[in-house]
Design an enzyme around this catalytic site. Structure first.
Site, PDB file in Angstrom:
ATOM      1  N   LYS A  25       0.864  -1.189   0.000  1.00 18.04           N
ATOM      2  CA  LYS A  25       0.000   0.000   0.000  1.00 18.04           C
ATOM      3  C   LYS A  25       0.904   1.244   0.000  1.00 18.04           C
ATOM      4  O   LYS A  25       1.793   1.363   0.854  1.00 18.04           O
ATOM      5  CB  LYS A  25      -0.896   0.020   1.242  1.00 18.04           C
ATOM      6  CG  LYS A  25      -2.021  -0.981   1.127  1.00 18.04           C
ATOM      7  CD  LYS A  25      -3.048  -0.835   2.217  1.00 18.04           C
ATOM      8  CE  LYS A  25      -4.221  -1.762   1.974  1.00 18.04           C
ATOM      9  NZ  LYS A  25      -3.880  -3.149   1.621  1.00 18.04           N
ATOM     10  N   ASP A  47      -1.428  -2.110  -4.119  1.00 16.20           N
ATOM     11  CA  ASP A  47      -2.854  -2.144  -3.763  1.00 16.20           C
ATOM     12  C   ASP A  47      -3.479  -0.774  -4.033  1.00 16.20           C
ATOM     13  O   ASP A  47      -2.779   0.240  -4.056  1.00 16.20           O
ATOM     14  CB  ASP A  47      -3.019  -2.443  -2.260  1.00 16.20           C
ATOM     15  CG  ASP A  47      -2.797  -3.916  -1.920  1.00 16.20           C
ATOM     16  OD1 ASP A  47      -2.736  -4.760  -2.832  1.00 16.20           O
ATOM     17  OD2 ASP A  47      -2.691  -4.219  -0.715  1.00 16.20           O
ATOM     18  N   ARG A  85      -4.933  -6.005 -11.155  1.00 17.98           N
ATOM     19  CA  ARG A  85      -5.817  -6.850 -10.336  1.00 17.98           C
ATOM     20  C   ARG A  85      -7.154  -6.112 -10.279  1.00 17.98           C
ATOM     21  O   ARG A  85      -7.204  -4.947  -9.852  1.00 17.98           O
ATOM     22  CB  ARG A  85      -5.282  -7.002  -8.909  1.00 17.98           C
ATOM     23  CG  ARG A  85      -6.306  -7.684  -7.981  1.00 17.98           C
ATOM     24  CD  ARG A  85      -6.035  -7.433  -6.498  1.00 17.98           C
ATOM     25  NE  ARG A  85      -4.786  -7.986  -6.073  1.00 17.98           N
ATOM     26  CZ  ARG A  85      -4.042  -7.470  -5.078  1.00 17.98           C
ATOM     27  NH1 ARG A  85      -4.450  -6.381  -4.433  1.00 17.98           N
ATOM     28  NH2 ARG A  85      -2.903  -8.020  -4.737  1.00 17.98           N
ATOM     29  N   LYS A 139     -13.714  -5.339  -6.513  1.00 19.39           N
ATOM     30  CA  LYS A 139     -14.918  -4.482  -6.478  1.00 19.39           C
ATOM     31  C   LYS A 139     -14.614  -3.154  -5.793  1.00 19.39           C
ATOM     32  O   LYS A 139     -15.134  -2.118  -6.167  1.00 19.39           O
ATOM     33  CB  LYS A 139     -16.055  -5.205  -5.760  1.00 19.39           C
ATOM     34  CG  LYS A 139     -16.618  -6.361  -6.569  1.00 19.39           C
ATOM     35  CD  LYS A 139     -17.923  -6.867  -5.975  1.00 19.39           C
ATOM     36  CE  LYS A 139     -18.377  -8.146  -6.659  1.00 19.39           C
ATOM     37  NZ  LYS A 139     -19.610  -8.681  -6.059  1.00 19.39           N
ATOM     38  N   THR A 151     -11.949 -11.744  -6.524  1.00 26.30           N
ATOM     39  CA  THR A 151     -13.333 -11.757  -6.046  1.00 26.30           C
ATOM     40  C   THR A 151     -13.662 -13.113  -5.423  1.00 26.30           C
ATOM     41  O   THR A 151     -13.043 -14.116  -5.770  1.00 26.30           O
ATOM     42  CB  THR A 151     -14.331 -11.476  -7.203  1.00 26.30           C
ATOM     43  OG1 THR A 151     -15.661 -11.447  -6.686  1.00 26.30           O
ATOM     44  CG2 THR A 151     -14.252 -12.503  -8.319  1.00 26.30           C
TER      45      THR A 151
HETATM   46  P1  FDA Z   1     -18.943  -9.385  -2.613  1.00 28.41           P
HETATM   47  O1  FDA Z   1     -18.530  -8.448  -1.538  1.00 28.41           O
HETATM   48  O2  FDA Z   1     -20.115  -9.033  -3.457  1.00 28.41           O
HETATM   49  O3  FDA Z   1     -19.159 -10.792  -1.962  1.00 28.41           O
HETATM   50  C1  FDA Z   1     -19.573 -11.929  -2.700  1.00 28.41           C
HETATM   51  C2  FDA Z   1     -19.588 -13.142  -1.781  1.00 28.41           C
HETATM   52  O4  FDA Z   1     -18.248 -13.434  -1.393  1.00 28.41           O
HETATM   53  C3  FDA Z   1     -20.310 -12.926  -0.449  1.00 28.41           C
HETATM   54  O5  FDA Z   1     -21.652 -13.246  -0.530  1.00 28.41           O
HETATM   55  C4  FDA Z   1     -19.581 -13.897   0.455  1.00 28.41           C
HETATM   56  O6  FDA Z   1     -20.053 -15.198   0.272  1.00 28.41           O
HETATM   57  C5  FDA Z   1     -18.180 -13.840  -0.068  1.00 28.41           C
HETATM   58  N1  FDA Z   1     -17.341 -12.884   0.695  1.00 28.41           N
HETATM   59  C6  FDA Z   1     -16.930 -11.674   0.282  1.00 28.41           C
HETATM   60  N2  FDA Z   1     -16.170 -11.071   1.217  1.00 28.41           N
HETATM   61  C7  FDA Z   1     -16.115 -11.934   2.243  1.00 28.41           C
HETATM   62  C8  FDA Z   1     -15.494 -11.893   3.507  1.00 28.41           C
HETATM   63  N3  FDA Z   1     -14.758 -10.848   3.916  1.00 28.41           N
HETATM   64  N4  FDA Z   1     -15.655 -12.958   4.315  1.00 28.41           N
HETATM   65  C9  FDA Z   1     -16.380 -14.046   3.919  1.00 28.41           C
HETATM   66  N5  FDA Z   1     -16.994 -14.116   2.733  1.00 28.41           N
HETATM   67  C10 FDA Z   1     -16.874 -13.083   1.910  1.00 28.41           C
HETATM   68  N6  FDA Z   1     -10.043  -3.749  -2.344  1.00 28.41           N
HETATM   69  C11 FDA Z   1      -9.514  -2.528  -2.572  1.00 28.41           C
HETATM   70  O7  FDA Z   1     -10.229  -1.529  -2.462  1.00 28.41           O
HETATM   71  N7  FDA Z   1      -8.197  -2.400  -2.903  1.00 28.41           N
HETATM   72  C12 FDA Z   1      -7.388  -3.481  -3.070  1.00 28.41           C
HETATM   73  O8  FDA Z   1      -6.207  -3.322  -3.378  1.00 28.41           O
HETATM   74  C13 FDA Z   1      -7.940  -4.780  -2.862  1.00 28.41           C
HETATM   75  N8  FDA Z   1      -7.196  -5.899  -3.000  1.00 28.41           N
HETATM   76  C14 FDA Z   1      -7.811  -7.137  -2.948  1.00 28.41           C
HETATM   77  C15 FDA Z   1      -7.082  -8.304  -3.223  1.00 28.41           C
HETATM   78  C16 FDA Z   1      -7.721  -9.528  -3.264  1.00 28.41           C
HETATM   79  C17 FDA Z   1      -6.932 -10.757  -3.623  1.00 28.41           C
HETATM   80  C18 FDA Z   1      -9.117  -9.617  -2.989  1.00 28.41           C
HETATM   81  C19 FDA Z   1      -9.840 -10.928  -3.057  1.00 28.41           C
HETATM   82  C20 FDA Z   1      -9.815  -8.493  -2.658  1.00 28.41           C
HETATM   83  C21 FDA Z   1      -9.177  -7.251  -2.617  1.00 28.41           C
HETATM   84  N9  FDA Z   1      -9.886  -6.109  -2.286  1.00 28.41           N
HETATM   85  C22 FDA Z   1      -9.293  -4.882  -2.488  1.00 28.41           C
HETATM   86  C23 FDA Z   1     -11.226  -6.212  -1.643  1.00 28.41           C
HETATM   87  C24 FDA Z   1     -12.337  -6.118  -2.659  1.00 28.41           C
HETATM   88  O9  FDA Z   1     -12.440  -4.812  -3.168  1.00 28.41           O
HETATM   89  C25 FDA Z   1     -13.693  -6.497  -2.024  1.00 28.41           C
HETATM   90  O10 FDA Z   1     -13.971  -5.625  -0.960  1.00 28.41           O
HETATM   91  C26 FDA Z   1     -13.768  -7.919  -1.515  1.00 28.41           C
HETATM   92  O11 FDA Z   1     -13.073  -8.818  -2.351  1.00 28.41           O
HETATM   93  C27 FDA Z   1     -15.233  -8.393  -1.429  1.00 28.41           C
HETATM   94  O12 FDA Z   1     -15.804  -8.370  -2.702  1.00 28.41           O
HETATM   95  P2  FDA Z   1     -16.188  -9.689  -3.538  1.00 28.41           P
HETATM   96  O13 FDA Z   1     -15.712  -9.470  -4.933  1.00 28.41           O
HETATM   97  O14 FDA Z   1     -15.637 -10.882  -2.895  1.00 28.41           O
HETATM   98  O15 FDA Z   1     -17.755  -9.690  -3.643  1.00 28.41           O
END
Ligand code: FDA
Length: 308
Positions: free
Chosen positions: A98, A132, A185, A188, A227
């Site tokens: 970061k 990040d 990368r 969301k 994700t």
């Molecule tokens: P969403 O939030 O819609 O969730 C979909 C489903 O995934 C949920 O119903 C649940 O089942 C599961 N899930 C999601 N989060 C969970 C949790 N914490 N615990 C348990 N289950 C969960 N953001 C950012 O702003 N800057 C960055 O640099 C990064 N870097 C990053 C790296 C990596 C490898 C990942 C996976 C994520 C990030 N993020 C990030 C975070 C990202 O922006 C986001 O907030 C989370 O991944 C949650 O979003 P989802 O895409 O998983 O979908």
């Protein structure tokens, strides 16, 4: 749920709670659900175990928004140690950094100098630094630094960035990054953003995620789709299959401790998966953002904690 999301994000910025939690035994025990441990050795052990399950890793030494140049250099020192340890142990791992941990809010020049030395170190070891993405007040500065560093012939391919699908600007940013050949990368987005800059509704964020994922999949560069959302993963898989894009052309990325079942299934199906492993004493803001994403985690953690 959006109310709880805002509450957890507000809590993530509370300095007093952060200090109390990070020092408490209870807090550390709670955080172990998402954080691999406090020390470098804990992170390396977790990385080895994840590699053994057929997945790559990216290591995050927790910390953000440092308030002195000394802290920024200390933070960088840990990443330099990590790069050497990854090479020495032959781990399939890179690092996620970061820029506010490298002093971006104190001086963009300082953060750029530190990021440059990390990318140079990574490049010498044939490794890679992922920068990040933080909140939208820092998007432009982060993009500028990554693009400037990537434009240096010695750092080409050694540094990449994160783009957040909730920001309106992201499609234009991705087009530009794809043209520059910079690895992205896609996630969301984890911060609380005003409607002036970001989609507020999940369905709009999801639609944009799919649109941006398709642009990345079609580019010749190796990108990451971060994700845990099964609908996003299914959309990416089916787009890739329709376009004849090989599974090895991209990777899915997920967080340590989240949806391990999904991680394993993707590996079994032949997809590349990378797990983001955070470690260190400054786990509080990271942990709170994970609760914001899924407030049910707080209930789950509390139940397990009192059961144990
Ligand atoms: P969403 O939030 O819609 O969730 C979909 C489903 O995934 C949920 O119903 C649940 O089942 C599961 N899930 C999601 N989060 C969970 C949790 N914490 N615990 C348990 N289950 C969960 N953001 C950012 O702003 N800057 C960055 O640099 C990064 N870097 C990053 C790296 C990596 C490898 C990942 C996976 C994520 C990030 N993020 C990030 C975070 C990202 O922006 C986001 O907030 C989370 O991944 C949650 O979003 P989802 O895409 O998983 O979908």
């Amino acid at each position: 749920m959006p109310v709880l999301r805002s509450v957890f994000i507000a809590l993530s910025k509370n300095r007093m709670l952060r200090g109390l939690s990070e020092r408490s035994v209870v807090g550390r025990r709670m955080s172990s659900r998402f954080v691999a441990g406090m020390e470098i050795s804990d992170a390396l052990r977790a990385a080895e175990a994840v590699n053994q399950q057929g997945m790559a890793v990216t290591l995050d030494s927790l910390g953000e928004s440092v308030t002195s140049e000394m802290e920024a250099h200390q933070g960088a020192g840990i990443y330099h140690q990590l790069l050497d340890a990854i090479a020495e142990k032959k781990l399939n791992a890179n690092i996620s950094v970061k820029l506010t941990q490298m002093g971006l809010e104190l001086s963009p020049k300082l953060a750029e100098t530190i990021a440059k030395s990390l990318a140079e170190h990574a490049s010498r070891l044939d490794n890679f630094v992922r920068i990040d993405m933080e909140d939208s007040s820092l998007t432009q500065a982060t993009l500028d630094i990554v693009r400037r560093l990537h434009a240096r012939p010695d750092l080409r391919g050694a540094i990449g960035i994160v783009i957040q699908a909730y920001l309106y600007r992201s499609e234009a940013d991705i087009e530009q990054l794809a043209a520059d050949g910079i690895r992205v990368r896609l996630c969301k987005g984890a911060y609380k953003e005003p409607v002036e800059v970001a989609f507020a509704r999940k369905r709009d964020v999801d639609a944009n995620y799919i649109r941006l994922a398709e642009i990345l999949l079609e580019s010749p560069i190796y990108h990451g789709l971060a994700t845990h959302d099964e609908a996003m993963i299914a959309a990416a898989k089916s787009f890739a299959a329709r376009q004849g894009i090989e599974p090895k052309h991209f990777e899915f990325q997920m967080l340590y401790g989240v949806r391990r079942d999904l991680q394993r299934n993707l590996v079994r199906e032949g997809y590349n998966v990378r797990v983001y492993i955070p470690f260190g004493r400054e786990w509080y803001p990271y942990f709170m953002r994970r609760l914001a994403e899924r407030p049910a985690n707080a209930v789950f953690l509390a139940k397990n904690f009192f059961r144990a």
